[in-house]
Design an enzyme around this catalytic site. Structure first.
Site: not given
Lengths: 324, 320
Positions: B58, B127
């Site tokens: 990321e 998530h």
């Protein structure tokens, strides 16, 4: 790569100027003119100046915190007045006194500087990606320290830069100390350049106290990148004469670094040793050395005067500046 | 007008902007395939150089996009899950958000950081988050949180054309939501709230998926309480004027969001209403938000995230 006589004199002049500006900034901090802090570049000029001097105006450059990029600015041919004025917090500074010590000169390929060690890896990746997309043969020189090499961002960025064959030259300024911690205590090998093998790119160790060696290594890597052959990692073994940050203790862990150790480091001072070499070769004369020193002192004095006489920023400079 | 669904509207916004401006590109993990379908099918038209798959890294995704944005491109970084913004906090919060300001306006960062937020999929603590407060709290980042296909398309196109960094949080609980969008091109300006349902008794300020839960409750209560549902659509800039005007009309307010309650978006909107419209209030404001715990997965998710019953209870409380 053959450097001509004028090139060599120019490199020497830039190193002397970088050293003078570094000394001026330290003094400015001691005298209360520099408002923030300073991380001296002394011992690392051959790398910071020599690496940047290879670049064209249109190439990109990411300096690291040593000298707050002063060697890189001078190496790339910029006027250091904005550097001093920024440190003095003045509106004539590179960033109008807002960043305090981070330079941004986008017209000359310096897109900014940040306060987190290793931040430049992912941003240089994107910069290199843009350079490749634009197709104008621009190269990105991304500098970091041995401490920065411990960041995980190095892996993420070097990995993709290599996969995408981006025109990036990664340059590690290994002075052996990450703030107060020796690199040997945080990295298990002798050479940081060995990391390059994992990313399938050349890894080169160079004597970071010898500006000609640095220049040649960076020149070759830059030309390789410009041709589209991808990134290179260069590790320059340099020295750090002073503490991590001016005014903070000069220690290794908790142990004060000895005067003997510092004296030993200074025996191969990059500025002095290059001067000796050029004098021996007859490229410089004592008169030329004196003139270069005098000019550098005059430049520093003019920058100091400019910084002192410039006004502080009106608070309105930050109005409506969060967004474009 | 034509029928579409939320994820297709996002896809269409990307496609139109990629066609319009060759400086736009999409970069992220598996964007060619598209984890949520929002970027699916783009690589066939625009090729791998403009729909770029990355490593599962990321800081590299965000850094590549931000670095390219500083160098003249207009990238859309797809971070996949909104939770993953934390991984690239240095790049997104400290660099994209701050660098225009700290470098005295010399540097621009026209990047869109796009990610799916929200619960409903029962996939737990890392998530399912709605880390809107993270972006809203950090100076220099704009934040769009569309609740409908129409808003998603119009706001994303505006985000891509903005010269500043924009965090675009779409909601994975709304991906299949049907709705109408115009046949012709349109943009939605930032900082303009949309009144999703008019009412006169109570103002419900609701964000993203919570708009739909609030509309459901408003419909259920329509014979007893007239509920006005205000959707800010962007949280930075925040259209506090429209919210205050509604509160002035109704005198009562409930704020509903899926981020944590403590220091969350509901707390900020609450504070701004009190600062600017205290005299209009006939009752204390109620907040409905996620519990201040990590989000539990599976059967337990609904005990952490706001439910229609919670909204109804809050509305009844302000009506007491």
């Amino acid at each position: 790569m053959k450097l001509g006589k004028e090139d060599l004199i120019s490199l020497y002049r830039k190193m002397v100027r970088a050293r003078k500006m570094d000394e001026l900034t330290i003094r400015g901090l001691q005298e209360g003119k520099v408002l923030s802090f300073y991380h001296s570049n002394q011992g690392s000029e051959a790398l910071s100046v020599g690496g940047a001097a290879v670049l064209k105006k249109t190439d990109y450059l990411w300096a690291h915190h040593r000298g707050h990029g002063i060697g890189a600015l001078i190496g790339k041919g910029l006027d250091p007045k904005g550097f001093i004025a920024e440190h003095y917090g003045k509106v004539t500074g590179s960033c109008k006194g807002i960043s305090g010590f981070h330079m941004a000169e986008p017209e000359d390929g310096i897109l900014g500087a940040g306060g987190t060690i290793g931040y430049q890896f992912p941003l240089a990746l994107g910069n290199g990606l843009a350079a490749k997309k634009a197709g104008k043969q621009q190269v990105v020189l991304a500098c970091f320290g041995d401490g920065g090499s411990n960041r995980g961002t190095l892996h993420e960025a070097m990995n993709l830069a290599s996969v995408w064959k981006l025109p990036i030259v990664w340059v590690c300024d290994n002075n052996g100390m990450a703030q107060y911690t020796p690199i040997k205590d945080t990295y298990p090998k002798e050479d940081i350049a060995d990391l390059a093998a994992g990313y399938n790119m050349p890894g080169i160790v160079v004597d970071g106290l010898d500006i000609m060696a640095v220049y040649e290594a960076v020149y070759e890597a830059v030309e390789r990148a410009r041709k589209g052959d991808g990134p290179t990692l260069i590790e320059a073994k340099t020295a750090r004469y002073r503490s991590h940050s001016e005014g903070s203790p000069d220690v290794s862990h908790t142990q004060t670094r000895s005067q003997e150790e510092i004296a030993e480091l200074k025996k191969r001072d990059p500025v002095e040793s290059f001067k000796e070499k050029l004098l021996n070769q007859g490229i410089l004369t004592e008169e030329m050395v004196a003139a270069i020193n005098r000019e550098a002192e005059e430049e520093a004095a003019a920058a100091e005067k400019f910084g002192v006489e410039s006004p502080p920023p009106d608070p309105s400079v930050i109005d409506n500046l969060v967004y474009r | 007008m034509k029928q579409t669904i939320y994820l297709a509207a996002i896809n269409e916004a990307l496609r139109e902007e990629l066609r319009r401006d060759e400086k736009v590109f999409v970069i992220g993990e598996n964007v060619q395939q598209g984890t949520f379908g929002t970027t699916s099918g783009l690589v066939q038209e625009f090729g791998k150089d403009r729909i770029m798959d990355t490593s599962l890294a990321e800081t590299a995704v965000a850094g590549a996009a931000i670095g390219a944005a500083m160098s003249g491109y207009r990238p859309v970084a797809d971070m996949m899950f909104a939770d993953f913004l934390y991984i690239a906090g240095d790049e997104i919060l400290l660099k994209a958000g701050k660098w225009h300001f700290v470098h005295a306006g010399k540097v621009n960062v026209p990047v869109v950081v796009m990610a799916a937020m929200g619960g409903g999929m029962k996939i737990g603590a890392e998530h399912s988050m709605c880390p809107e407060a993270l972006a809203m709290h950090s100076p220099g980042l704009k934040l769009a949180v569309p609740s409908t296909p129409y808003d998603a398309k119009g706001l994303l196109k505006t985000a891509i054309r903005d010269d500043n960094p924009v965090v675009f949080f779409y909601n994975k609980g709304l991906l299949g939501l049907p709705g109408e969008i115009p046949e012709e091109e349109y943009l939605i300006p930032f900082g303009k709230a949309d009144i999703k349902r008019e009412g006169s008794d109570v103002t419900v300020v609701a964000i993203s998926r919570m708009v739909h839960l609030s509309l459901e409750v408003a419909e259920k209560l329509k014979n007893e309480i007239s509920v006005e549902v205000v959707d800010p659509r962007t949280l930075e800039p925040l259209d506090i004027d429209t919210i205050i005007a509604s509160v002035q009309k109704t005198g009562r307010c409930v704020i509903v969001d899926e981020d944590n309650k403590r220091c969350g978006v509901t707390a900020e909107i609450f504070a701004q209403i009190v600062e600017n419209g205290f005299d209009y209030l006939d009752a204390p404001i109620q907040r409905v938000a996620a519990a201040d715990t990590p989000i539990a997965a599976g059967f337990l998710e609904k005990h952490v995230l706001p439910q229609p019953e919670d909204i109804e209870k809050a509305i009844r409380k302000v009506m007491e």
